[in-house]
Structure formats: structure tokens, C-alpha cells
Write a protein that holds these residues in place. Structure first.
Motif, PDB file in Angstrom:
ATOM      1  N   LYS A 116     -43.998 -80.528 -57.513  1.00  0.00           N
ATOM      2  CA  LYS A 116     -44.379 -81.844 -58.040  1.00  0.00           C
ATOM      3  C   LYS A 116     -45.075 -81.715 -59.392  1.00  0.00           C
ATOM      4  O   LYS A 116     -45.074 -82.654 -60.182  1.00  0.00           O
ATOM      5  CB  LYS A 116     -45.294 -82.559 -57.049  1.00  0.00           C
ATOM      6  N   ALA A 117     -45.657 -80.533 -59.638  1.00  0.00           N
ATOM      7  CA  ALA A 117     -46.368 -80.313 -60.909  1.00  0.00           C
ATOM      8  C   ALA A 117     -45.412 -80.030 -62.060  1.00  0.00           C
ATOM      9  O   ALA A 117     -45.839 -79.869 -63.212  1.00  0.00           O
ATOM     10  CB  ALA A 117     -47.361 -79.160 -60.754  1.00  0.00           C
ATOM     11  N   GLY A 118     -44.120 -79.933 -61.798  1.00  0.00           N
ATOM     12  CA  GLY A 118     -43.114 -79.701 -62.849  1.00  0.00           C
ATOM     13  C   GLY A 118     -43.266 -78.330 -63.476  1.00  0.00           C
ATOM     14  O   GLY A 118     -43.330 -77.324 -62.771  1.00  0.00           O
ATOM     15  N   ASP A 119     -43.369 -78.304 -64.817  1.00  0.00           N
ATOM     16  CA  ASP A 119     -43.453 -77.021 -65.529  1.00  0.00           C
ATOM     17  C   ASP A 119     -44.886 -76.644 -65.891  1.00  0.00           C
ATOM     18  O   ASP A 119     -45.117 -75.808 -66.772  1.00  0.00           O
ATOM     19  CB  ASP A 119     -42.598 -77.077 -66.813  1.00  0.00           C
ATOM     20  N   LYS A 120     -45.848 -77.262 -65.224  1.00  0.00           N
ATOM     21  CA  LYS A 120     -47.264 -76.964 -65.516  1.00  0.00           C
ATOM     22  C   LYS A 120     -47.593 -75.492 -65.262  1.00  0.00           C
ATOM     23  O   LYS A 120     -48.406 -74.894 -65.953  1.00  0.00           O
ATOM     24  CB  LYS A 120     -48.156 -77.862 -64.636  1.00  0.00           C
ATOM     25  N   LYS A 166     -33.199 -74.400 -58.667  1.00  0.00           N
ATOM     26  CA  LYS A 166     -33.527 -75.096 -59.919  1.00  0.00           C
ATOM     27  C   LYS A 166     -33.744 -76.592 -59.695  1.00  0.00           C
ATOM     28  O   LYS A 166     -34.635 -77.196 -60.281  1.00  0.00           O
ATOM     29  CB  LYS A 166     -32.396 -74.903 -60.947  1.00  0.00           C
ATOM     30  N   ASN A 167     -32.933 -77.192 -58.820  1.00  0.00           N
ATOM     31  CA  ASN A 167     -33.004 -78.643 -58.598  1.00  0.00           C
ATOM     32  C   ASN A 167     -34.291 -79.013 -57.863  1.00  0.00           C
ATOM     33  O   ASN A 167     -34.548 -78.548 -56.745  1.00  0.00           O
ATOM     34  CB  ASN A 167     -31.778 -79.097 -57.779  1.00  0.00           C
ATOM     35  N   GLY A 200     -37.085 -81.059 -50.855  1.00  0.00           N
ATOM     36  CA  GLY A 200     -36.466 -81.287 -49.542  1.00  0.00           C
ATOM     37  C   GLY A 200     -36.682 -80.104 -48.612  1.00  0.00           C
ATOM     38  O   GLY A 200     -37.058 -80.272 -47.444  1.00  0.00           O
ATOM     39  N   PHE A 201     -36.476 -78.890 -49.138  1.00  0.00           N
ATOM     40  CA  PHE A 201     -36.705 -77.677 -48.340  1.00  0.00           C
ATOM     41  C   PHE A 201     -38.175 -77.543 -47.949  1.00  0.00           C
ATOM     42  O   PHE A 201     -38.492 -77.161 -46.819  1.00  0.00           O
ATOM     43  CB  PHE A 201     -36.253 -76.429 -49.113  1.00  0.00           C
ATOM     44  N   GLY A 202     -39.075 -77.846 -48.896  1.00  0.00           N
ATOM     45  CA  GLY A 202     -40.515 -77.765 -48.621  1.00  0.00           C
ATOM     46  C   GLY A 202     -40.921 -78.699 -47.485  1.00  0.00           C
ATOM     47  O   GLY A 202     -41.626 -78.299 -46.551  1.00  0.00           O
TER      48      GLY A 202
END
Length: 472
Positions: free
Chosen positions: A401-405, A414-415, A421-423
Motif C-alpha cells: 500500500k506504501a507504493g515505492d516508498k 509486480k502487479n 490479493g495474495f496478502g
């Protein structure tokens, strides 16, 4: 610099010896009606273990300099307060684990001395539990005195158990050629014999398989020590999954050649006895096939005695140090709990371990039979231990959720939507299996399975309140 890098093959072997053990094969075979467990293993590996291991790889890559494992990942993504709860959960899960180790060690010792299950299993439960409690107190005292040599002993015992597990598979498959007249069970691999009976008991036992395949977050510190982490780490994890799958399948088939599930499920007493003694009977039978008497049994039981007691002492001290040594979460604990002796052990923390684990041991004094105690502890561990894996998935969801932080060399997928979904899937599966695992036909077992995690969770909530009142 490259000389210090480890290959993906080396990583796979390191992870394999951490995650897998012969007890997992025995538990799967006994609890899931013999070779029917193969179906459940395939499901658990494909839809849970592989994504779990690859998520751990991504977390390890994103937080390569964070040494605290899951707590560090939560602190980086969600803050210090939740990191405290993650650390507390990791420690609290060890309470049931610690309660089971003296029982497991005593059982192994009884096999070394008596070479049989009957005498120990017929001893009064109250007497056994009082001896188990006394052992816990002695080992808590030993743990408070520092334990560096024991770490080597535990590693040695762990390695030898790992070798014994592989040796069992190889020797069992070779046995019919060496001793064709051995008392083997003929296996039926027809589809109807491999598909499990999806009854309530099946779903309430799945926590045992979740417990068996968890724990690979322990190897996360090695992510960035692997050659070419973005390719090497997933290769290592996939190799780990293949090795675990192969061992689970071959180990199950080897046990299927020895034991008839109909005899295991004949009665409650028979089931309890197989759950407590199955692995020892396996090595005893193997020795008979090879005409070496009880030699293999005694070697296995001795490895188990050393392993159980060494791991007990380390489990009393090491998780407590991890919990209380963390400068950022120390403010959430009352000062009394942070008191250390000259060896650096947290003495009041060890007293708390003795009280909590000791309560479980003493509560089991009223269980009919020593074999039933061990079966109960297996189920209790399968309910409590996977609760710590939940924080791995919480950290992973927060990371995505933090993206590229948080930059990292390796991505599970990558998606972002697929990753999330897996998490969520792994989190929900773990939580549901733990909740269903609490169910039991025996009211006392069910009460123990519910009360233990609730009490440990409430304690975790109380600690920061006590610390806050102390400061006020």
C-alpha cells in the motif's frame, strides 16, 4: 565482496532445515487419515506456503537493514505501537511452545529408557505434569544464567534430526528390497483413497498444516546476502518449496508403507497414542526391517531429548530478549519487567514465562493420560503459533500500500492488486484455520484452545497501560 554472498541453493537448504522436521510428516499422516494428507499438502504448499515465502523475500529485501524481523517491518510501515503488538504476539506464541517442550523431552527420554510407549503413557497424568512443571522451573533457572553453549547444542540436535528425517525416507524406500518379508502395508493410490473426507474434523485440523509450513520469516535477514537477490531469492524459495513438498510426499508414502490409518482411527486412545508416539514407532519399525533392533529408535529419541531441552532453554530466553531489548518498544513495558541480572537475562520476564507456561502444564494435570496431553499440546500450538504469521501478512499489505516508498531489489509480483490479493488471502486463511483449530469435541481442550490466546492477548494490551500508569 562476492565471496560473502550465498548461493540460492545454500539459502534453500538453510531455510529447509529451519522450516521442516520429521514431526510435520507424522502429524500430517496421523491427523489427516494417512496418505489422504497428500491432497492437503499440495493445497497448502501451492496456495499458502509458496506465496508466503515469496512475500517474506520482498519484505526482507525492502527492509534489508532492519534486524528485528517482523517487528521491524511493522515499525517501518505502521509505526511503533503496532510494532510492540507484533513483538508481543511473537513472544506470546512461545508460551504454548515452551509448555510443550518439557513434555516432548520427557516422552523422548522415556523412549530412550523403556524403548516402549506403554509404561510412560500409563503413568498418572498428575505425576507426569508435576515432573514437567519442575523441569520447566529448573530450565527457567538455567536460562537466567546465560546459555551460549546451548545454542550450539540446539543447532547440532536440529541438524541431526533433519538428517534422521531424510534418512528415514531413504531407508524406508529401500527396505522392501533389503527385507522383502517385512510387515509392509500395501498402498492404495486410487482417487477415492486420496481425496479427503471434508468433515468438520478435517477443517478444524488444518491449523496443524499451517503451523507445519510456517516460520520462513526467520531467514529474511539473508535476502540481501544472496547472489543476485531479485532472481536468487525467489529461486531459493521455490527450491525450498519443492524440497518440502517432496519430503512431505515421500515421508507420507514411507509412513503409509508402515502404518494402517484404520488402526490409528480405531479409537480415541489409539489416535492419542499414535499422535504422541508415531515418530518413535516409525524408527523402531525401521530398525526391525534392517535387523538392527532399537538402535535407530534410540538415536532418534536421544536427538529428540537434546533438541527438546536445548530449544526449551533458548525459547525461554531468546524471544524475551528480542521483545525487551528493542529500544523503541521498551517504553510499552513496566520497569519491573525490564530488570536484568548480571548475565543480561530479564529475570522478571523469565518468572512471567514460568507462571504462564506453568499454568498450562498444571492445568493439564487433569487430562486422562500422558498421550492425550501431547496431542492436546500439538493442537494448542497449531492454534497459537500461526498467530504470529498474521503480522507477516499485515506488514506485506502495508508495504504494498506504501507504493515505492520503500525501494527493494525483489518483488514477489509486480502487479500491486495481485500482491495485495495474495496478502489478504494468506492473512484470512491463517486466521480462519487458527479459529477453526480451536474447536474440539473435548470441552477442556476447546476451553484451553480459546482461553490461552485470549489471556495472552489481554496481557499484551495491559502492559502499555501499566507502563503509562507507572510514568504518570
Amino acid at each position: 565482496m562476492d565471496q560473502k554472498k550465498i548461493s540460492w541453493k545454500m539459502l534453500a537448504f538453510m531455510a529447509f532445515s529451519t522450516v521442516w522436521g520429521f514431526g510435520n510428516v507424522t502429524n500430517g499422516f496421523v491427523w489427516f487419515n494417512g496418505i489422504q494428507v497428500i491432497f492437503s499438502w499440495v493445497f497448502m504448499f501451492a496456495l499458502y506456503f509458496v506465496p508466503y515465502a515469496l512475500m517474506v523475500g520482498e519484505l526482507g529485501s525492502a527492509f534489508k537493514h532492519a534486524g528485528g524481523g517482523v517487528s521491524s517491518w511493522i515499525r517501518e510501515t505502521l509505526g511503533t505501537k503496532l510494532a510492540y503488538y507484533a513483538g508481543w504476539t511473537y513472544w506470546a506464541c512461545h508460551i504454548t511452545y515452551i509448555a510443550s517442550k518439557p513434555s516432548g523431552g520427557l516422552k523422548a527420554l522415556s523412549w530412550v529408557i523403556f524403548r516402549s510407549a506403554e509404561l510412560y503413557d500409563k503413568l498418572p497424568t498428575l505425576m507426569i505434569q508435576l515432573i514437567t512443571f519442575a523441569l520447566l522451573i529448573i530450565f527457567c533457572y538455567v536460562a537466567s544464567k546465560g546459555l551460549n553453549p546451548l545454542k550450539k547444542m540446539a543447532t547440532l540436535a536440529g541438524s541431526s534430526m533433519f538428517i534422521m528425517s531424510l534418512l528415514y525416507i531413504v531407508m524406508m524406500f529401500a527396505a522392501p528390497a533389503i527385507n522383502p518379508k517385512g510387515d509392509y502395508v500395501s498402498l492404495d493410490f486410487s482417487l477415492k483413497n486420496l481425496i479427503p473426507n471434508f468433515r468438520l474434523e478435517y477443517f478444524t485440523s488444518l491449523s496443524i498444516l499451517v503451523f507445519a509450513v510456517g516460520g520462513c520469516e526467520k531467514i529474511s535477514p539473508y535476502v540481501n546476502k544472496v547472489e543476485n537477490p531479485s532472481k536468487g531469492f525467489p529461486k531459493g524459495m521455490i527450491a525450498l518449496a519443492i524440497m518440502v513438498v517432496v519430503c512431505a510426499m515421500l515421508g507420507t508414502i514411507a509412513m503409509g508403507m508402515m502404518f494402517d490409518p484404520a488402526l490409528i482411527n480405531e479409537s480415541k486412545e489409539a489416535f492419542d497414542s499414535y499422535a504422541a508416539n508415531g515418530s518413535y514407532w516409525a524408527f523402531q519399525k525401521l530398525g526391525q526391517y534392517y535387523h538392527v533392533g532399537d538402535t535407530l529408535l534410540v538415536i532418534y529419541a536421544l536427538c529428540n531429548v537434546i533438541g527438546q531441552f536445548a530449544v526449551l532453554i533458548i525459547s525461554i530466553d531468546a524471544p524475551l530478549r528480542m521483545l525487551l531489548d528493542n529500544e523503541e518498544t521498551r517504553p510499552f513495558f513496566p520497569k519491573k519487567l525490564l530488570k536484568q541480572n548480571k548475565e543480561g537475562s530479564y529475570v522478571n520476564g523469565i518468572v512471567m514465562v514460568a507462571v504462564l507456561s506453568g499454568s498450562i502444564i498444571l492445568a493439564q494435570s487433569f487430562v486422562p493420560g500422558a498421550a492425550a496431553v501431547l496431542k492436546q499440546l500439538t493442537k494448542l500450538n497449531s492454534v497459537c503459533m500461526p498467530l504470529r504469521y498474521l503480522w507477516v501478512f499485515v506488514a506485506y499489505i502495508a508495504l504494498r500500500k506504501a507504493g515505492d516508498k520503500f525501494p527493494r531489489e525483489y518483488y514477489f509480483v509486480k502487479n500491486n492488486a495481485v500482491a495485495l490479493g495474495f496478502g489478504v488471502w494468506c492473512f484470512v486463511l491463517t486466521a480462519v484455520c487458527c479459529l477453526m483449530g480451536m474447536h474440539s469435541d473435548d470441552p477442556f481442550t476447546m476451553a484451553l484452545n480459546i482461553i490461552t490466546p485470549v489471556v495472552l492477548s489481554v496481557l499484551g494490551i495491559i502492559m502499555p497501560i501499566l507502563a503509562k500508569n507507572e510514568k504518570a
